[in-house]
Scaffold this active site. Sequence first.
Site, PDB file in Angstrom:
ATOM      1  N   SER A  83      -0.095   1.566   0.536  1.00 28.81           N
ATOM      2  CA  SER A  83       1.244   2.165  -0.226  1.00 28.81           C
ATOM      3  C   SER A  83       1.219   0.847  -1.463  1.00 28.81           C
ATOM      4  CB  SER A  83       2.103   3.102  -0.738  1.00 28.81           C
ATOM      5  OG  SER A  83       1.277   4.336  -0.516  1.00 28.81           O
TER       6      SER A  83
ATOM      7  N   LYS B  28      11.580   1.010  -6.093  1.00 24.27           N
ATOM      8  CA  LYS B  28      10.854   2.175  -5.946  1.00 24.27           C
ATOM      9  C   LYS B  28      11.374   3.456  -5.892  1.00 24.27           C
ATOM     10  CE  LYS B  28       6.440   4.321  -3.441  1.00 24.27           C
ATOM     11  NZ  LYS B  28       5.816   3.850  -2.553  1.00 24.27           N
TER      12      LYS B  28
ATOM     13  N   SER C 263       0.520   4.013  -3.419  1.00 26.46           N
ATOM     14  CA  SER C 263       1.730   4.564  -4.555  1.00 26.46           C
ATOM     15  C   SER C 263       2.541   3.469  -5.268  1.00 26.46           C
ATOM     16  CB  SER C 263       2.208   5.557  -3.312  1.00 26.46           C
ATOM     17  OG  SER C 263       3.062   5.378  -2.315  1.00 26.46           O
TER      18      SER C 263
END
Lengths: 505, 99, 501
Positions: free
Chosen positions: A180, A81, A156
Amino acid sequence: MSELTRLTAAELAAKIQAKEVSAVEVAQAHLDRIADVDPAVHAFLHVSTESALAQARAVDEDVAAGNVPASPLAGVPLALKDVVTMQGAPTTVGSKMLEGWQPPYDATITTKMLEAGIVILGKTNMDEFAMGSSTENSAYGPTHNPWDLNRIPGGSGGGSSAALAAFEAPLAIGTDTGGSIRQPAAVTGTVGVKPTYGGVSRYGLVAFSSSLDQAGPCARTVMDAALLHEVIGGHDPLDATSINETVPAVVQAVREGSLGDLRGLKIGVVKEFSGEGYEPGVMVSFNEAVEQLRALGAEIVEVSCPHFKYALSAYYLIAPSECSSNLARFDAMRYGIRVGDNGERSAEEVMSLTREAGFGAEVKRRIMIGTYALSSGYYDAYYGSAQKVRTLIKRDFEAAYEKVDVLVSPATPTTAFPIGERTDNPMAMYLADLCTIPASLAGHPAMSVPSKLSGIDGLPVGLQIMAPALQETRMYRVAAAYEVARNESDGGPLINRVPELEVAR
Amino acid sequence: MPTISRDEVAHLARLARLAVTEQELDKFAGQLDIILQSVAQVTEVAGEDVPPTSHAVPLTNVFREDVVRPGLTQQQALSGAPAAEDGRFRVPRILGEEQ
Amino acid sequence: MTAAAELMDYDEVIAKFDPVLGLEVHVELSTNTKMFCGCPVTFGGEPNTQVCPTCLGLPGALPVVNEIGVASAIRIGLALNCEIAEWCRFARKNYFYPDMPKNFQTSQYDEPIAFNGYLDVELEDGTVVRVDIERAHMEEDTGKSLHVGGATGRIHGAEHSLLDYNRAGVPLIEIVTKPITGTGSRAPEVARAYVTALRDLLRALDVSDVRMDQGSLRCDANVSLMLKDATEFGTRTETKNVNSLRSVERAVRFEMTRQAAVLESGGTIRQETRHFDESTGSTSSGRAKETSEDYRYFPEPDLVPIAPSREWVAELRQTLPEMPWVRRKRIQQEWNLSDLELRDLLNLGAVDVIAATVDAGASPAEARAWWVSNLAQEANTRGVELGDLPITPKQVAEVIKMVAEGTLTNKMARSVVEGVLTGEGEPADVVEKRGLKVVSDDSALIAAVDEALAANPDILDKIRSGKVQAAGKVVGDVMRATKGQANAKRVQELVLERANA
């Protein structure tokens, strides 16, 4: 599509050690897959082809030399990420503010993964500064859910979950502040684990909300998540909130769980996680999962956590407050973009113009909420009260865990919603994290594993399993047992039913 | 009942160093109001007698030994700078004074 | 630019008003590393070479507390008779400023590590004033900005600025007094005496370089006036950049006379920061503090609370040195000094260095002689404090020892000290480099002694009749003849030996 991309991380690692396939071939197969499908999925913001192949070559050299593997995941590719720093690649956090920024240091988990021989393919898309539940807040465009490209992949960490579901990587790193990791896992039919707060180092994670942020493993199977969990977990002297204990033996817990016996275990169903806002397709899938857990021998108990209904409110004070302070450093002085420096304007003006241009609407909104909630006169009513609500929620959990070993709930009230549906309604968007936030506020471990597809829209649903602080082994054991039973009754892993994606070339 | 005025939004934007547009002022005033009204319910339950919680596992006294660790080189430190000069970060003229 | 301030005559000020002081002192700790990261804190490095992701505020970096920083804060608190918190936290003080990498300062807010103490301060005439300490808390320093362009090189009129973050994150202890009232005309003197006493204390604790000229000790002086019969404090100003002990006194005095003139003419005092100008001894208006700053403090979520165990606090209490004022009393007795003599030494700032020289093995009399005559003059010429001369008490003690052993004459010793002061190295190095060796070749000396005795037949008679003290004149003649290179003790022996031969 190369069959290599369909294998689990554990299988890939075994084949690499057995010299059935080289780590370079594995990396290349995934890089090819990214080239094929990412134009449609847009899971990646940056692909590190050269460094990934170099890392894979190093693993192959190790194997050829007959060395003991660096870890059980040596040679396995991973999608990182874009909130985690890694030298040699940009870290943008999905924001225009950090466009092209190359960090001069590695996050602790990056270092641990590289030392474990994990091959980092690149950086994945995300809601800007991890604020969002759909990845639509990325400054670099939305990521598409491989189950239905018109729908969101969660957020997210939508880039990481989509990369797994699109077979672009067998492993990914997510970060979870209010859901997330778990919510994207739920809506993409993958596995996502938020460890106990302090269980995984935050050093090198661009901070959103310091007292909630936690990195965790994402994968397509419970075992793969456990293997990655053991690589990234553990004490880090560079993170003062890191817990100084050994990593829970989650891989062993998965082995035990996969024997399919949950007798003697008590599982609590949280009453408050149902009712208005919960889609029928989600509830059917969840209730069926509970019945399967009962069939595995677990005793199912209904529990009540009366303060959970305040969790969302507390979260939407704590996270913005901390982010308003954490994001103050993005001021155009030391790194990132600079806007409006015409030689006449003052530093203060350039700061304001840059922040206005560099942050997206959701980030600005949360900075404003946080600035308000912390400002003098409001602190006690807002941030102070919200921290007290954390105590009440923690007490609810403690009371529940006196009766049961783990708690379960749907991971998110709905399946993946269409891109654009909630962008103008922040409150509706925030509801996506309804089920995940209580464990975040308590700092407890929680994970999402795929349950059956929703009978309404045919989209994935996630089962959330929660456990007390540092009791990850209980959670993994239940997840592994459920995964086996689910796959048997559903004709194989859910992930096998992702529709074929059109190939770009 | 609105809890937050347009002027207050403008004040918050100044505090947060955001050069917001007129249009944003209106938009934020409306959205912040809705959000803050809905989150205001935390005050309902947070009684005097409830202590605050900040972390999952309460830790205290996490210290570092006073030993020098290698840091960044000057080149690394300045590598991301929008502008640099003489080994320093170059920034627009500073108006205010140190606090 | 504000117009030159009107000032009121000082005696008139005192007749009409009571001054109220508040002193905030920032001390940079002399730890090895910064407060929250492992970067070195040494002074004067190349810009941005003592930085890391944490003190540069890079995205993702995290702070970890320096244990010695906390221990030093507790020791300072104990030395200031403070209570030590059982549990306290760091907070974030949020405000934007380019020299602050995170745009918040990690500091302590409503939970300082030490609070409620006092420091007894002795004025020149022996009066003791108790200054109450509100709190001592930990925080971090900022970076340094260099303002380029414009006429003055100062912040106003600069075209752009250059930032160096080497100093960002250096541990600071902020020590804040409670309002100091009732000092009347002696307020400026009290302010100076307080900072002096605090500096001596911090030096004895060995926690800081306490160099005001280099900024490792900084003082902000809050001054307000209230009418004699008033019940509430007046509006205060905060004067910054007060870089010497003398300036503390001058700044307070100036603010008193300025504020009195403003009030007398019917004006009001603006709550603001003011800057002290060393060259004119005046303060000038800075940033207004009309609206109180909204720092949006909240507990630093990246750090966990500090809960110093009572055992640790007791252990740290054991490490406290003899307090400077206690030591002074002891020294006065041991050295047999009158109150006046002691005060003279104190005014010279000589007590600590003399004591340290004695600790290093010198006799009190010798140590005093060196620092008070020779070195005090040197310090005066250089315009620095005695303790800031580039010679250590240990080095002075070494020189004294060499004289006592007879390897140096007093004259040579002065030359050695001069060499050390000019950076030629340790005393032994200077002896080597400058070729300072006592003539101890007896044959050369015997010739000189015989010659001197022959020239003084009357003295020779006196010595022979047992009046040994008469030898002094001959010894002096020999020393002159050998240009001070001879060992006086040996000369004395030889004179007696040859006279009776």
